[in-house]
Scaffold this active site. Structure first.
Site, PDB file in Angstrom:
ATOM      1  N   GLU A  47      13.502  -1.622   5.024  1.00 48.67           N
ATOM      2  CA  GLU A  47      14.441  -2.466   4.569  1.00 48.67           C
ATOM      3  C   GLU A  47      15.768  -2.523   5.763  1.00 48.67           C
ATOM      4  O   GLU A  47      15.443  -1.664   6.870  1.00 48.67           O
ATOM      5  CB  GLU A  47      15.101  -1.559   3.352  1.00 48.67           C
ATOM      6  CG  GLU A  47      14.545  -1.561   2.030  1.00 48.67           C
ATOM      7  CD  GLU A  47      15.074  -0.561   0.897  1.00 48.67           C
ATOM      8  OE1 GLU A  47      16.225  -0.206   0.956  1.00 48.67           O
ATOM      9  OE2 GLU A  47      14.450  -0.362   0.088  1.00 48.67           O
ATOM     10  N   ASN A  49      19.939  -2.014   6.154  1.00 46.25           N
ATOM     11  CA  ASN A  49      21.293  -1.686   5.472  1.00 46.25           C
ATOM     12  C   ASN A  49      22.408  -2.688   6.197  1.00 46.25           C
ATOM     13  O   ASN A  49      22.625  -2.347   7.552  1.00 46.25           O
ATOM     14  CB  ASN A  49      21.606  -0.410   5.516  1.00 46.25           C
ATOM     15  CG  ASN A  49      20.345   0.514   4.794  1.00 46.25           C
ATOM     16  OD1 ASN A  49      20.288   0.094   3.471  1.00 46.25           O
ATOM     17  ND2 ASN A  49      20.240   1.327   5.033  1.00 46.25           N
ATOM     18  N   ARG A  59      25.184  16.646   4.047  1.00 42.27           N
ATOM     19  CA  ARG A  59      26.198  16.175   2.819  1.00 42.27           C
ATOM     20  C   ARG A  59      26.530  17.192   2.019  1.00 42.27           C
ATOM     21  O   ARG A  59      25.462  17.385   1.131  1.00 42.27           O
ATOM     22  CB  ARG A  59      25.443  15.008   2.246  1.00 42.27           C
ATOM     23  CG  ARG A  59      25.101  13.820   3.273  1.00 42.27           C
ATOM     24  CD  ARG A  59      24.669  12.652   2.436  1.00 42.27           C
ATOM     25  NE  ARG A  59      24.256  11.614   3.217  1.00 42.27           N
ATOM     26  CZ  ARG A  59      23.845  10.372   2.691  1.00 42.27           C
ATOM     27  NH1 ARG A  59      24.081  10.089   1.416  1.00 42.27           N
ATOM     28  NH2 ARG A  59      23.360   9.429   3.581  1.00 42.27           N
ATOM     29  N   ARG A  76      25.522  -2.534   6.230  1.00 44.18           N
ATOM     30  CA  ARG A  76      27.051  -1.801   6.181  1.00 44.18           C
ATOM     31  C   ARG A  76      26.991  -0.458   7.309  1.00 44.18           C
ATOM     32  O   ARG A  76      25.977  -0.329   7.765  1.00 44.18           O
ATOM     33  CB  ARG A  76      27.043  -1.189   4.863  1.00 44.18           C
ATOM     34  CG  ARG A  76      25.977  -0.230   4.677  1.00 44.18           C
ATOM     35  CD  ARG A  76      26.137   0.314   3.005  1.00 44.18           C
ATOM     36  NE  ARG A  76      25.225   1.470   2.777  1.00 44.18           N
ATOM     37  CZ  ARG A  76      23.866   1.191   2.439  1.00 44.18           C
ATOM     38  NH1 ARG A  76      23.435  -0.137   2.127  1.00 44.18           N
ATOM     39  NH2 ARG A  76      22.949   2.264   2.333  1.00 44.18           N
ATOM     40  N   LYS A 135       0.828  -1.186  -0.088  1.00 43.06           N
ATOM     41  CA  LYS A 135       0.002   0.147  -0.145  1.00 43.06           C
ATOM     42  C   LYS A 135       0.919   1.187   0.061  1.00 43.06           C
ATOM     43  O   LYS A 135       1.845   1.334   0.541  1.00 43.06           O
ATOM     44  CB  LYS A 135      -0.666  -0.108   1.146  1.00 43.06           C
ATOM     45  CG  LYS A 135      -1.728   1.122   1.421  1.00 43.06           C
ATOM     46  CD  LYS A 135      -2.965   0.992   0.801  1.00 43.06           C
ATOM     47  CE  LYS A 135      -3.586   2.409   0.807  1.00 43.06           C
ATOM     48  NZ  LYS A 135      -4.842   2.671  -0.219  1.00 43.06           N
TER      49      LYS A 135
HETATM   50  C1  MV4 Z   1       7.575   3.655   0.180  1.00 43.10           C
HETATM   51  C2  MV4 Z   1       6.828   4.867   0.008  1.00 43.10           C
HETATM   52  C3  MV4 Z   1       5.428   4.983   0.308  1.00 43.10           C
HETATM   53  N1  MV4 Z   1       4.852   3.791   0.659  1.00 43.10           N
HETATM   54  N2  MV4 Z   1       6.616   2.610   0.386  1.00 43.10           N
HETATM   55  C4  MV4 Z   1      11.986   5.011  -1.195  1.00 43.10           C
HETATM   56  C5  MV4 Z   1      13.247   4.340  -0.854  1.00 43.10           C
HETATM   57  C6  MV4 Z   1      12.807   2.948  -0.276  1.00 43.10           C
HETATM   58  N3  MV4 Z   1      13.715   2.629   0.897  1.00 43.10           N
HETATM   59  C7  MV4 Z   1      11.333   3.248   0.245  1.00 43.10           C
HETATM   60  N4  MV4 Z   1      10.976   4.213  -0.456  1.00 43.10           N
HETATM   61  C8  MV4 Z   1       9.587   4.673  -0.350  1.00 43.10           C
HETATM   62  N5  MV4 Z   1       8.768   3.531   0.094  1.00 43.10           N
HETATM   63  C9  MV4 Z   1       5.464   2.602   0.763  1.00 43.10           C
HETATM   64  N6  MV4 Z   1       4.688   1.631   0.718  1.00 43.10           N
HETATM   65  C10 MV4 Z   1       7.569   5.784  -0.213  1.00 43.10           C
HETATM   66  C11 MV4 Z   1       8.904   5.922  -0.362  1.00 43.10           C
HETATM   67  C12 MV4 Z   1       9.675   7.080  -0.704  1.00 43.10           C
HETATM   68  C13 MV4 Z   1      10.622   7.628   0.325  1.00 43.10           C
HETATM   69  C14 MV4 Z   1      11.129   6.534   1.376  1.00 43.10           C
HETATM   70  C15 MV4 Z   1      12.040   7.259   2.165  1.00 43.10           C
HETATM   71  C16 MV4 Z   1      12.448   8.465   1.815  1.00 43.10           C
HETATM   72  C17 MV4 Z   1      12.228   9.162   0.686  1.00 43.10           C
HETATM   73  C18 MV4 Z   1      11.492   8.766  -0.306  1.00 43.10           C
HETATM   74  C19 MV4 Z   1      11.069   9.382  -1.309  1.00 43.10           C
HETATM   75  C20 MV4 Z   1      10.143   9.029  -2.256  1.00 43.10           C
HETATM   76  C21 MV4 Z   1       9.286   7.719  -1.696  1.00 43.10           C
END
Ligand code: MV4
Length: 464
Positions: free
Chosen positions: A295, A297, A345, A299, A208
């Site tokens: 997720e 990481n 950064r 490292r 979702k």
């Molecule tokens: C998402 C999300 C909205 N809903 N998952 C982007 C990186 C990856 N680690 C996961 N990400 C996202 N997953 C769901 N179910 C929106 C993002 C996302 C995002 C997440 C973290 C930091 C910046 C972002 C920028 C755009 C989208």
């Protein structure tokens, strides 16, 4: 008392398979631990500070990363030639490369990082999600398999928008937002083809779509005895194209109740998978403070210093010591949050020209300092920033008793710093540090992209 078998396990010499600020950061911890360092460098990095400071240096190939820092035979032979006991991979390059870690194992080189099993498990983002779920760590409602017909059924169940992600992706690579049922068929197949082309692996999963979440992550370190320590959260919501620009700890959004929850989930997952190194568990947190695992990481990350400043722990040192088999010398109850830390950064890029890279010679450099300022950089006056690698040239880090004080110290650092010869992202940071939304701490992962589209640079130095 150390027994002779313990002495045999202690490292004498650590090979650094990286470059730039992180290579320097690893050398610093090694030196404090009394360990000899060897650096493998590319022809473009011959004149760099980490190469000057390492005890031994070996050229591992030409400038291009694929022929040097990513060249496994070249790196492994340099480690063997120099009789190094262990290799620190830093971040990027070979830090999560399964064949490399396997070869190290077979060659009796200690990889300063987690097991191959843990890297594999967390590298498959769909399997990571299933694993978290199996240990009752919340995940965003979704579907973990690649079956199109079933996925369609689950998309209807979840309700639109949904997000399709590549199992072999991560960090925002290979993701697609799907707004309507009509788009689903096409985007599923596009995503599948892109995943196959980018990762050689077409497996997908789905969630979702969360609107305006925050990206909050928990640093942890596990030792060989199975102890795990979790650290105060980092808020990494200020991102552009999945690259973090600013990170802060603690998160202005997280209260004690949410922090306890994040600690509990991160601790449980790390313990259950037997994680035995430094690592980070990423969560998306919605506006109702629901935290979902996304997720892990496996490292040390770019943003680790803010955690070091608020916790007082040298994470790189801990990472090296646990790799050597030492027990963690700290207890969870000793981890407190001291003040507030923020990292910017700084890239050699022109933010007003769509972040165009700006490699070249540093003609003039004056570094800020004083209370609460830490600078992690490999650059110096006269240094030539090579065009072959990423554009990170400096991590400007502030620490204060409060968020307000950390912001004021960062602003002072912006006023003190002089970098001439290349464009940097500092002008953008100055604007962000004056923006009411940033100052309020009420930003989501969408905020920076909106700010960048809003014409933030109008009336100053905008170039077309
Ligand atoms: C998402 C999300 C909205 N809903 N998952 C982007 C990186 C990856 N680690 C996961 N990400 C996202 N997953 C769901 N179910 C929106 C993002 C996302 C995002 C997440 C973290 C930091 C910046 C972002 C920028 C755009 C989208």
């Amino acid at each position: 008392m150390l027994s002779s078998s313990d002495l045999n396990k202690m490292f004498k010499k650590v090979f650094i398979a990286n470059r730039g600020e992180i290579a320097l950061r690893v050398i610093r911890s090694c030196r404090e631990l009394g360990l000899k360092t060897v650096i493998g460098f590319s022809e473009a990095d011959r004149d760099s500070v980490p190469v000057r400071l390492a005890d031994e240096k070996v050229c591992i190939g030409p400038a291009s990363a694929s022929e040097s820092y990513l060249n496994i035979p070249s790196v492994v032979s340099a480690i063997e030639m120099t009789k190094s006991d262990a290799v620190h991979p830093g971040y990027g390059f070979l830090s999560e490369n399964i064949p490399f870690v396997e070869i190290c194992g077979a060659s009796r080189i200690v990889f300063i990082g987690p097991s191959v099993k843990n890297i594999q498990l967390m590298g498959d983002k769909s399997l990571a999600r299933k694993t978290a779920k199996s240990f009752r760590v919340p995940v965003i409602p979704g579907y973990e398999e690649s079956n199109y017909k079933e996925a369609l059924h689950h998309a209807k169940r979840l309700g639109f928008p949904v997000i399709i992600k590549a199992s072999a992706g991560g960090g925002g690579r290979g993701m697609r937002r799907v707004n309507t049922l009509d788009e689903f068929h096409q985007l599923w197949h596009t995503c599948q083809e892109e995943a196959k082309a980018a990762f050689g692996e077409s497996a997908l999963y789905m969630e979702k779509f969360l609107e305006r979440p925050r990206h909050i992550e928990i640093q942890l370190v596990g030792d060989r005895k199975g102890n795990v320590i979790v650290f105060p959260e980092r808020d990494c919501s200020i991102q552009r194209r999945h690259q973090k620009l600013i990170e802060e700890s603690p998160s202005p959004f997280v209260n004690e109740k949410l922090r306890k929850k994040l600690y509990k989930y991160a601790y449980r997952l790390a313990r259950k998978i037997g994680y035995k190194s430094a690592g980070t568990i990423e969560f998306l947190v919605d506006s109702n403070a629901n935290a979902y695992f996304i997720e892990m990481n496996t490292r040390i990350q770019v943003e680790h210093p803010i955690t070091e400043l608020v916790s007082g722990i040298d994470l790189v040192k801990s990472q090296i010591l646990v790799a050597q088999g030492d027990k963690l010398g700290i207890r969870q109850k000793d981890i407190k949050i001291t003040g507030h830390a923020i990292e910017c950064r700084i890239n050699a890029e022109d933010a007003s020209r769509n972040f165009m890279p700006s490699p070249g010679k540093i003609e003039k450099l004056v570094l800020p300092g004083g209370p609460g300022i830490r600078i992690d950089t490999h650059i110096y006056e006269g240094y030539f920033i090579p065009p072959y690698y990423d554009s990170l040239i400096m991590k400007l880090i502030s620490h204060g008793r409060t968020r307000r004080e950390a912001i004021e110290r960062m602003r002072r650092a912006f006023d003190e710093i002089v970098i001439e010869g290349v464009e940097t992202t500092i002008p953008l940071y100055r604007k962000i540090f004056d923006h009411p939304i940033f100052l309020s701490g009420r930003y989501s992962v969408k905020w920076l992209e909106n700010f960048l589209e809003s014409g933030w640079d109008n009336g100053s130095s905008k170039k077309v």
